[in-house]
Design an enzyme around this catalytic site. Structure first.
Site, PDB file in Angstrom:
ATOM      1  N   GLY A  59       0.760  -1.239   0.000  1.00 39.22           N
ATOM      2  CA  GLY A  59       0.000   0.000   0.000  1.00 39.22           C
ATOM      3  C   GLY A  59       0.791   1.289   0.000  1.00 39.22           C
ATOM      4  O   GLY A  59       0.209   2.370   0.123  1.00 39.22           O
ATOM      5  N   LYS A 165       6.014  -1.249 -13.896  1.00 42.25           N
ATOM      6  CA  LYS A 165       7.288  -1.895 -13.603  1.00 42.25           C
ATOM      7  C   LYS A 165       7.501  -3.078 -14.538  1.00 42.25           C
ATOM      8  O   LYS A 165       6.559  -3.818 -14.828  1.00 42.25           O
ATOM      9  CB  LYS A 165       7.327  -2.395 -12.155  1.00 42.25           C
ATOM     10  CG  LYS A 165       8.626  -3.132 -11.811  1.00 42.25           C
ATOM     11  CD  LYS A 165       8.854  -3.232 -10.319  1.00 42.25           C
ATOM     12  CE  LYS A 165       7.948  -4.215  -9.641  1.00 42.25           C
ATOM     13  NZ  LYS A 165       8.261  -4.301  -8.191  1.00 42.25           N
TER      14      LYS A 165
END
Length: 208
Positions: A59, A165
């Site tokens: 998170g 990513k």
């Protein structure tokens, strides 16, 4: 990537500043360099700035974004795992945040996320479960990146941005080529807080 036991500078800094993971500094550096998140006070947005965080757990990226929003804007997020509530101080329970736990490739999850768009930024720090085989792990990473790219293609507003990513490998530039076909600019960037032995990097799309 997993298997790191000793906290390093970035991990200790994250704990001190109230984030569950060191990855927050990757997003912070990219935000500052590429202006991915606007100044939410007087930003001049015609509509509330909306962000989609794919692969959000534990998170840190979501928490950074919500803190930047300071009660403005909207963030939707998803992950197979739950978010850490250690540092959120109620932000993950706010009306401007939506989280769904599940697989982002499943139709029900996609529907839940897309129905809350469109978005100004789609971002993903997601990584596949790793095997230790670099070729296999890279190919899995590229498949995941393509999933994120499909979300961006569907859910981004004109002019929107993307962060995804990827594990570096022979086929990774294919993703950057796809990004450059969808955005005015596509860039490769490796933040300083990436571990020295990591083969991850980030591709950024600007101007959908």
């Amino acid at each position: 990537m997993t298997g790191y036991k000793k906290p390093d500078y970035w991990s200790l800094k994250a704990q001190a500043e109230g984030y569950p993971a060191r990855s927050v500094y990757k997003l912070k550096e990219m935000d500052e360099k590429f202006s991915l998140l606007p100044g939410f006070s007087g930003s001049g947005q015609a509509a509330p700035f909306r962000v989609l965080d794919l692969g959000a757990a534990p998170g840190s990226w979501s928490l950074y974004t919500l803190r930047r929003m300071a009660g403005r804007g909207f963030l939707a997020a998803a992950d197979l795992l739950p978010l850490s509530r250690q540092y959120d101080k109620g932000l993950f329970a706010g009306e401007n945040f939506f989280f769904v736990q599940g697989d982002i490739t499943e139709q029900a999850i996609q529907d839940a996320l897309l129905s809350r768009g469109p978005y100004h930024l789609v971002m993903s720090d997601a990584a596949p479960a790793t095997t230790g085989n670099r070729l296999v792990d890279t190919l899995r990473s590229l498949d995941l990146a393509k999933t994120v790219l499909r979300y961006a293609e569907t859910a981004l507003v004109p002019g929107g941005s993307l962060i995804v990513k990827v594990f570096q490998g022979e086929d990774a530039p294919e993703i950057l080529t796809l990004i450059r076909g969808l955005f005015k600019a596509g860039k490769s960037f490796k933040p300083r807080s990436c571990r020295g032995n990591s083969f991850e990097t980030y591709y950024i799309g600007l101007g959908r």
